[in-house]
Design an enzyme around this catalytic site. Structure first.
Site, PDB file in Angstrom:
ATOM      1  N   TYR A  96      18.758   9.795  35.714  1.00  0.00           N
ATOM      2  CA  TYR A  96      18.154  10.917  35.217  1.00  0.00           C
ATOM      3  C   TYR A  96      19.482  11.533  34.373  1.00  0.00           C
ATOM      4  O   TYR A  96      20.626  11.122  34.551  1.00  0.00           O
ATOM      5  CB  TYR A  96      17.674  12.169  36.252  1.00  0.00           C
ATOM      6  CG  TYR A  96      18.998  12.745  37.042  1.00  0.00           C
ATOM      7  CD1 TYR A  96      19.684  11.806  38.005  1.00  0.00           C
ATOM      8  CD2 TYR A  96      19.340  14.235  36.820  1.00  0.00           C
ATOM      9  CE1 TYR A  96      20.599  12.415  38.709  1.00  0.00           C
ATOM     10  CE2 TYR A  96      20.328  14.651  37.660  1.00  0.00           C
ATOM     11  CZ  TYR A  96      20.751  13.864  38.589  1.00  0.00           C
ATOM     12  OH  TYR A  96      22.025  14.411  39.073  1.00  0.00           O
ATOM     13  N   LYS A 138      23.904   7.541  37.333  1.00  0.00           N
ATOM     14  CA  LYS A 138      23.290   8.990  37.572  1.00  0.00           C
ATOM     15  C   LYS A 138      21.904   8.836  38.051  1.00  0.00           C
ATOM     16  O   LYS A 138      20.925   8.678  37.236  1.00  0.00           O
ATOM     17  CB  LYS A 138      23.217   9.809  36.266  1.00  0.00           C
ATOM     18  CG  LYS A 138      23.173  11.460  36.648  1.00  0.00           C
ATOM     19  CD  LYS A 138      23.562  12.295  35.499  1.00  0.00           C
ATOM     20  CE  LYS A 138      23.211  13.522  35.756  1.00  0.00           C
ATOM     21  NZ  LYS A 138      23.554  14.246  36.621  1.00  0.00           N
ATOM     22  N   GLU A 197      34.451  13.881  44.482  1.00  0.00           N
ATOM     23  CA  GLU A 197      33.756  14.914  43.541  1.00  0.00           C
ATOM     24  C   GLU A 197      33.047  15.770  44.542  1.00  0.00           C
ATOM     25  O   GLU A 197      33.002  15.621  45.804  1.00  0.00           O
ATOM     26  CB  GLU A 197      33.166  14.168  42.415  1.00  0.00           C
ATOM     27  CG  GLU A 197      31.726  13.002  43.121  1.00  0.00           C
ATOM     28  CD  GLU A 197      30.818  12.554  42.061  1.00  0.00           C
ATOM     29  OE1 GLU A 197      31.289  13.152  40.908  1.00  0.00           O
ATOM     30  OE2 GLU A 197      30.509  11.680  42.328  1.00  0.00           O
ATOM     31  N   LEU A 257      31.058  10.514  39.478  1.00  0.00           N
ATOM     32  CA  LEU A 257      30.099  10.326  38.322  1.00  0.00           C
ATOM     33  C   LEU A 257      31.020  10.725  37.180  1.00  0.00           C
ATOM     34  O   LEU A 257      31.803  11.685  37.311  1.00  0.00           O
ATOM     35  CB  LEU A 257      28.919  11.356  38.410  1.00  0.00           C
ATOM     36  CG  LEU A 257      28.092  11.325  37.080  1.00  0.00           C
ATOM     37  CD1 LEU A 257      27.062  10.146  37.149  1.00  0.00           C
ATOM     38  CD2 LEU A 257      27.110  12.717  37.142  1.00  0.00           C
TER      39      LEU A 257
HETATM   40  N1  PMP Z   1      29.220  14.630  39.779  1.00  0.00           N
HETATM   41  C1  PMP Z   1      27.993  14.390  40.501  1.00  0.00           C
HETATM   42  C2  PMP Z   1      27.414  13.844  41.680  1.00  0.00           C
HETATM   43  C3  PMP Z   1      26.827  15.569  39.756  1.00  0.00           C
HETATM   44  O1  PMP Z   1      25.810  15.450  40.219  1.00  0.00           O
HETATM   45  C4  PMP Z   1      27.194  15.858  38.544  1.00  0.00           C
HETATM   46  C5  PMP Z   1      26.173  16.913  37.745  1.00  0.00           C
HETATM   47  N2  PMP Z   1      25.654  16.084  36.904  1.00  0.00           N
HETATM   48  C6  PMP Z   1      28.470  16.113  38.158  1.00  0.00           C
HETATM   49  C7  PMP Z   1      29.813  15.266  38.699  1.00  0.00           C
HETATM   50  C8  PMP Z   1      28.950  16.622  36.866  1.00  0.00           C
HETATM   51  O2  PMP Z   1      28.500  15.910  35.788  1.00  0.00           O
HETATM   52  P1  PMP Z   1      28.348  16.798  34.373  1.00  0.00           P
HETATM   53  O3  PMP Z   1      29.630  17.617  33.964  1.00  0.00           O
HETATM   54  O4  PMP Z   1      27.947  15.736  33.344  1.00  0.00           O
HETATM   55  O5  PMP Z   1      27.089  17.840  34.506  1.00  0.00           O
END
Ligand code: PMP
Length: 286
Positions: free
Chosen positions: A32, A147, A179, A203
Site C-alpha cells: 500500500y 510497505k 522506527e 521503511l
Molecule cells: N515506518 C513505518 C512502519 C510506517 O508505517 C510509516 C508510515 N507509512 C513510516 C515509517 C513513515 O513513512 P512516510 O514518511 O513515508 O509516511
C-alpha cells in the site's frame, strides 16, 4: 457518498465487492501507499510513486497500470470534492484472487487495486507539545523496507502504546532503535541529527528523506546511524516523522523525559524548513 477506485473503476464505496479468495484477504499478500494532499497539491508524489513501484517489484506483483497512480490519486481528490481540503489518499494493490495455496497463482491473475481519499485534521495542539513513546522489542519480520499490508505487529504494538497513554510505539532490534509502528524516528545527540540507516529493518519514509534534506539545508549535521537504547540518556531532542503528521516531537521515552522533556529548538527549525519544502510543491502536481 464516498467514491473509491476499485480494479480500474471509480465507483461508490458500497458497490465494491472483494472476492473471499483475494490473497490480500487470505495472506495479507499486497502493498500500500499513503500520500498527502495539501489543499491543492500532493507532496512528493514522485517519492510515493517510486516507493509503490519498489514495494510491488519486491513482492513480484505486476500491476500493469502502475504509471497511472498519480492520476488515480488526483481523480479521487476531485471526485470526493477534496480539492481545497487537507486529505490523504490510501492505495493498495494485492496479488489478486485465486484458490488458496501458498505458491503464487500460475498463470498470474490480475492484481486487486483499491484506493480512497479522506479529509483529515492535520495536527493537534497535543502533538505540537510532543508525545511520549513506548519502547518495545521489534517483533516484526526482516523486510520492513516493503510497505506491505501485513501490519499486525504494528497495529498490536500501537494499540498497546495508546492504551498505556503513549503516542507511538518505537521498536528496538538487538538493542538498536529502528522506527515506530507507523513512523520513522530521529534523535539529536551532541548537536548531530541521527536516524537509522535505510535497511531491511525500517521503511524508507518519504518524510524521513525530506527531513534529512531539510536538516542539511539548515546546516545541521545528519548521520544515518542507528541509536542504541543505552544512548537514549544522551539524547537532547527526538521526533517522529510520517506523511500524515509530518514531524511530531517526542518528549518522553516510556517514563523518562527525552532531553529536557520539551520539544527542542532543532526540531522546530527542521519542521519550519520542512514546511518550506512542502510549499515548494504547490502547483507542481495539482
Ligand atoms: N515506518 C513505518 C512502519 C510506517 O508505517 C510509516 C508510515 N507509512 C513510516 C515509517 C513513515 O513513512 P512516510 O514518511 O513515508 O509516511
Amino acid at each position: 457518498m464516498d467514491i473509491v477506485f476499485f480494479n480500474g473503476e471509480f465507483l461508490p464505496k458500497e458497490k465494491v465487492s472483494v472476492s473471499p479468495d483475494d490473497r490480500g484477504f487470505l495472506f495479507a499478500d499486497g502493498v500500500y501507499e499513503v500520500v498527502r494532499w495539501y489543499s491543492g497539491f500532493f507532496f512528493d508524489m514522485e517519492g510515493h510513486h517510486s516507493r509503490l513501484k519498489r514495494s510491488l517489484s519486491e513482492l513480484r506483483i505486476k500491476w500493469n497500470d502502475v504509471e497511472s497512480f498519480p492520476d488515480i490519486a488526483s481523480e479521487l481528490i476531485r471526485l470526493n470534492s477534496l480539492v481545497e481540503k487537507p486529505a490523504l489518499v490510501y492505495f493498495q494493490v494485492t496479488r489478486g484472487a485465486a484458490p488458496r495455496t501458498h505458491t503464487f497463482p500460475s498463470p498470474p491473475v490480475n492484481p486487486t487495486t483499491y484506493g480512497f481519499a479522506k479529509t483529515f485534521i492535520p495536527e493537534s495542539a497535543g502533538k505540537e507539545n510532543g508525545i511520549s513513546v513506548m519502547l518495545k522489542n521489534d517483533i516484526r519480520w526482516a523486510r520492513c523496507d516493503i510497505k506491505s499490508i501485513a501490519l499486525l505487529p504494528n497495529t498490536m504494538c500501537f494499540e498497546e502504546a495508546t492504551s498505556k497513554g503513549h503516542g507511538e510505539c518505537i521498536f528496538i532490534r538487538n538493542g538498536y532503535i529502528t522506527e515506530g509502528s507507523h513512523s520513522n524516528i530521529f534523535f539529536v545527540t551532541g548537536g548531530i541529527l541521527r536516524t537509522h540507516p535505510e535497511s531491511e529493518h525500517i521503511l524508507s519514509g518519504i518524510t524521513r528523506k525530506n527531513v534529512i534534506k531539510a536538516a542539511s539545508a539548515c546546516g545541521i549535521k545528519v548521520e544515518e546511524r542507528a541509536v542504541h537504547e543505552d544512548e537514549l540518556k544522551e539524547v537532547t531532542e527526538a521526533f517522529i516523522t510520517n506523511t500524515s503528521a509530518e514531524i511530531t516531537p517526542v518528549t518522553a521515552f516510556g517514563g523518562t523525559p527525552a532531553g529536557n522533556g520539551k520539544p527542542g529548538p532543532l526540531t522546530k527549525l527542521i519542521h519550519n524548513k520542512f514546511r518550506e519544502i512542502v510549499l515548494s510543491y504547490a502547483g507542481k502536481n495539482s
